[in-house]
Design a protein around this motif. Sequence first.
Motif, PDB file in Angstrom:
ATOM      1  N   ILE A   5       0.281 -30.600  15.799  1.00 22.58           N
ATOM      2  CA  ILE A   5       1.318 -31.603  15.577  1.00 22.58           C
ATOM      3  C   ILE A   5       2.221 -31.560  16.795  1.00 22.58           C
ATOM      4  O   ILE A   5       2.647 -30.481  17.224  1.00 22.58           O
ATOM      5  CB  ILE A   5       2.105 -31.317  14.295  1.00 22.58           C
ATOM      6  N   VAL A   6       2.488 -32.708  17.380  1.00 25.62           N
ATOM      7  CA  VAL A   6       3.326 -32.801  18.574  1.00 25.62           C
ATOM      8  C   VAL A   6       4.666 -33.399  18.186  1.00 25.62           C
ATOM      9  O   VAL A   6       4.728 -34.377  17.434  1.00 25.62           O
ATOM     10  CB  VAL A   6       2.658 -33.670  19.660  1.00 25.62           C
ATOM     11  N   VAL A   7       5.745 -32.803  18.688  1.00 28.40           N
ATOM     12  CA  VAL A   7       7.079 -33.340  18.436  1.00 28.40           C
ATOM     13  C   VAL A   7       7.791 -33.505  19.774  1.00 28.40           C
ATOM     14  O   VAL A   7       7.735 -32.623  20.629  1.00 28.40           O
ATOM     15  CB  VAL A   7       7.894 -32.435  17.469  1.00 28.40           C
ATOM     16  N   GLY A   8       8.408 -34.669  19.965  1.00 25.96           N
ATOM     17  CA  GLY A   8       9.184 -34.910  21.168  1.00 25.96           C
ATOM     18  C   GLY A   8      10.582 -34.352  21.005  1.00 25.96           C
ATOM     19  O   GLY A   8      11.255 -34.624  20.003  1.00 25.96           O
ATOM     20  N   VAL A   9      11.040 -33.546  21.975  1.00 27.98           N
ATOM     21  CA  VAL A   9      12.369 -32.935  21.894  1.00 27.98           C
ATOM     22  C   VAL A   9      13.185 -33.317  23.122  1.00 27.98           C
ATOM     23  O   VAL A   9      12.652 -33.403  24.225  1.00 27.98           O
ATOM     24  CB  VAL A   9      12.293 -31.401  21.758  1.00 27.98           C
ATOM     25  N   ASP A  10      14.477 -33.547  22.914  1.00 25.64           N
ATOM     26  CA  ASP A  10      15.361 -33.858  24.036  1.00 25.64           C
ATOM     27  C   ASP A  10      16.736 -33.216  23.877  1.00 25.64           C
ATOM     28  O   ASP A  10      17.661 -33.518  24.618  1.00 25.64           O
ATOM     29  CB  ASP A  10      15.501 -35.373  24.211  1.00 25.64           C
ATOM     30  N   GLY A  11      16.883 -32.331  22.900  1.00 26.82           N
ATOM     31  CA  GLY A  11      18.146 -31.656  22.696  1.00 26.82           C
ATOM     32  C   GLY A  11      19.107 -32.373  21.776  1.00 26.82           C
ATOM     33  O   GLY A  11      20.152 -31.831  21.431  1.00 26.82           O
ATOM     34  N   SER A  12      18.776 -33.575  21.358  1.00 23.21           N
ATOM     35  CA  SER A  12      19.666 -34.343  20.486  1.00 23.21           C
ATOM     36  C   SER A  12      19.525 -33.899  19.038  1.00 23.21           C
ATOM     37  O   SER A  12      18.547 -33.252  18.651  1.00 23.21           O
ATOM     38  CB  SER A  12      19.348 -35.834  20.583  1.00 23.21           C
ATOM     39  N   GLU A  13      20.510 -34.271  18.222  1.00 25.16           N
ATOM     40  CA  GLU A  13      20.434 -33.966  16.800  1.00 25.16           C
ATOM     41  C   GLU A  13      19.191 -34.582  16.148  1.00 25.16           C
ATOM     42  O   GLU A  13      18.501 -33.912  15.372  1.00 25.16           O
ATOM     43  CB  GLU A  13      21.707 -34.438  16.106  1.00 25.16           C
ATOM     44  N   PRO A  14      18.868 -35.863  16.428  1.00 23.70           N
ATOM     45  CA  PRO A  14      17.651 -36.419  15.829  1.00 23.70           C
ATOM     46  C   PRO A  14      16.387 -35.655  16.219  1.00 23.70           C
ATOM     47  O   PRO A  14      15.490 -35.476  15.397  1.00 23.70           O
ATOM     48  CB  PRO A  14      17.629 -37.857  16.369  1.00 23.70           C
ATOM     49  N   SER A  15      16.296 -35.203  17.468  1.00 26.15           N
ATOM     50  CA  SER A  15      15.080 -34.485  17.864  1.00 26.15           C
ATOM     51  C   SER A  15      15.010 -33.112  17.213  1.00 26.15           C
ATOM     52  O   SER A  15      13.930 -32.590  16.946  1.00 26.15           O
ATOM     53  CB  SER A  15      14.985 -34.367  19.386  1.00 26.15           C
ATOM     54  N   ILE A 103      -2.824 -34.366  16.033  1.00 29.75           N
ATOM     55  CA  ILE A 103      -3.193 -34.835  14.701  1.00 29.75           C
ATOM     56  C   ILE A 103      -2.095 -35.726  14.130  1.00 29.75           C
ATOM     57  O   ILE A 103      -2.364 -36.689  13.402  1.00 29.75           O
ATOM     58  CB  ILE A 103      -3.505 -33.639  13.776  1.00 29.75           C
ATOM     59  N   VAL A 104      -0.843 -35.416  14.471  1.00 29.83           N
ATOM     60  CA  VAL A 104       0.327 -36.203  14.067  1.00 29.83           C
ATOM     61  C   VAL A 104       1.378 -36.018  15.149  1.00 29.83           C
ATOM     62  O   VAL A 104       1.463 -34.945  15.762  1.00 29.83           O
ATOM     63  CB  VAL A 104       0.896 -35.745  12.702  1.00 29.83           C
ATOM     64  N   MET A 105       2.199 -37.052  15.379  1.00 22.09           N
ATOM     65  CA  MET A 105       3.354 -36.929  16.265  1.00 22.09           C
ATOM     66  C   MET A 105       4.617 -37.183  15.457  1.00 22.09           C
ATOM     67  O   MET A 105       4.647 -38.079  14.611  1.00 22.09           O
ATOM     68  CB  MET A 105       3.264 -37.911  17.428  1.00 22.09           C
ATOM     69  N   VAL A 106       5.658 -36.397  15.714  1.00 19.66           N
ATOM     70  CA  VAL A 106       6.920 -36.525  14.985  1.00 19.66           C
ATOM     71  C   VAL A 106       8.040 -36.787  15.984  1.00 19.66           C
ATOM     72  O   VAL A 106       8.168 -36.085  16.996  1.00 19.66           O
ATOM     73  CB  VAL A 106       7.228 -35.257  14.162  1.00 19.66           C
ATOM     74  N   LEU A 107       8.869 -37.792  15.678  1.00 16.42           N
ATOM     75  CA  LEU A 107       9.961 -38.184  16.569  1.00 16.42           C
ATOM     76  C   LEU A 107      11.239 -38.388  15.776  1.00 16.42           C
ATOM     77  O   LEU A 107      11.199 -38.799  14.613  1.00 16.42           O
ATOM     78  CB  LEU A 107       9.626 -39.484  17.312  1.00 16.42           C
ATOM     79  N   GLY A 108      12.362 -38.143  16.416  1.00 14.20           N
ATOM     80  CA  GLY A 108      13.643 -38.488  15.833  1.00 14.20           C
ATOM     81  C   GLY A 108      14.078 -39.859  16.312  1.00 14.20           C
ATOM     82  O   GLY A 108      13.592 -40.358  17.327  1.00 14.20           O
ATOM     83  N   THR A 109      14.988 -40.498  15.591  1.00 15.31           N
ATOM     84  CA  THR A 109      15.502 -41.795  16.006  1.00 15.31           C
ATOM     85  C   THR A 109      16.556 -41.605  17.078  1.00 15.31           C
ATOM     86  O   THR A 109      17.302 -40.635  17.071  1.00 15.31           O
ATOM     87  CB  THR A 109      16.129 -42.556  14.829  1.00 15.31           C
ATOM     88  N   ARG A 110      16.625 -42.564  17.987  1.00 17.90           N
ATOM     89  CA  ARG A 110      17.639 -42.527  19.040  1.00 17.90           C
ATOM     90  C   ARG A 110      18.279 -43.897  19.149  1.00 17.90           C
ATOM     91  O   ARG A 110      18.211 -44.580  20.159  1.00 17.90           O
ATOM     92  CB  ARG A 110      17.017 -42.145  20.388  1.00 17.90           C
ATOM     93  N   GLY A 111      18.882 -44.343  18.057  1.00 18.06           N
ATOM     94  CA  GLY A 111      19.495 -45.664  18.033  1.00 18.06           C
ATOM     95  C   GLY A 111      20.667 -45.770  18.991  1.00 18.06           C
ATOM     96  O   GLY A 111      21.357 -44.812  19.284  1.00 18.06           O
ATOM     97  N   ARG A 112      20.917 -46.988  19.497  1.00 22.34           N
ATOM     98  CA  ARG A 112      22.006 -47.205  20.438  1.00 22.34           C
ATOM     99  C   ARG A 112      23.063 -48.175  19.895  1.00 22.34           C
ATOM    100  O   ARG A 112      23.979 -48.535  20.574  1.00 22.34           O
ATOM    101  CB  ARG A 112      21.450 -47.804  21.747  1.00 22.34           C
ATOM    102  N   SER A 113      22.899 -48.619  18.658  1.00 20.93           N
ATOM    103  CA  SER A 113      23.836 -49.612  18.140  1.00 20.93           C
ATOM    104  C   SER A 113      25.121 -48.942  17.680  1.00 20.93           C
ATOM    105  O   SER A 113      25.252 -47.725  17.659  1.00 20.93           O
ATOM    106  CB  SER A 113      23.206 -50.364  16.958  1.00 20.93           C
TER     107      SER A 113
END
Length: 290
Positions: A5-15, A103-113
């Motif tokens: 399982i792959v998860v994208g991380v960037d240090g943000s709360e959503p990630s 097998i699966v990728m997991v991402l957090g939301t990074r909304g800008r509104s």
Amino acid sequence: MDLPIVVGVDGSEPSMRAVDWAADEAALRGVPLRLVHASLWERYEGVSLAQDLVKPSEQVMAEDIARVAAERARLRQAGVKVSIDVLPEEPEYALVRESREAIVMVLGTRGRSGFVEMLLGSVSLTVAAHAACPVIVLRGSHDNQVRAGRRGRVLLGVGEHGTDSAALRFAVQEARLRGATLDVVRAWRCPAHESTDHPLMAGEPARLHEQHAVEVLADALKDVPPDLEPRRRTLEGPVRQVLLAAAHEADLLVVGARRSPERLGLQLGRVAHGVLHHAPCPVAVVPERG
């Protein structure tokens, strides 16, 4: 070898929420977890970076982001094998490529509104539209916490191509892994030009459209193992509105997205695009052929 399982991380709360979710998902599936941080080292917008990580190099900071995320994953699920990779490239391209071996990728939301996470960020939207594997985008929580499913439901929206659906197979697997009820919904509508005020015809067009929805649902679920006992519902209304309303009772909403090599641009479809922006729960977008 099991695909991770792959998860994208960037240090943000959503990630970081995505790290929690991905660690739990990896534990359920018994597969490794791979944390990927991709950036051109230009800027970092995360708001939950550890306060003591003050480094002179942007690349070193990126490595620290990945390391802290890995420690968080190990604390949450000690039995999951965790690896990290830091890539000096655009996150959209890197994550889509990583999806080919996941097998699966997991991402957090990074909304800008102006509304917290009301709209999906460009990275999550692009990856969900082009990934080769199912992509789970976390929605519906704004407190940096991921909790075990409280509602015990996996919701699946069934379209016209319900038979032999990758989305259906994914939803069945998720329901089994979680010990959850599989809630399967088919939306239907009676076109305005078919309605009539004649007392002898009132309700007939609507009944025919509802019956068609029942038949589509039955055909889609004909090969589902009987012990799973999915909950079947046909609901009148626009597909997106029906799914968004039903998602308030779900821990995960699963939708399919048809992929075609002849098409350009985002390959999501209006329904998947809409629920990714507005769902009250996490959304899994599953690639479908055709």
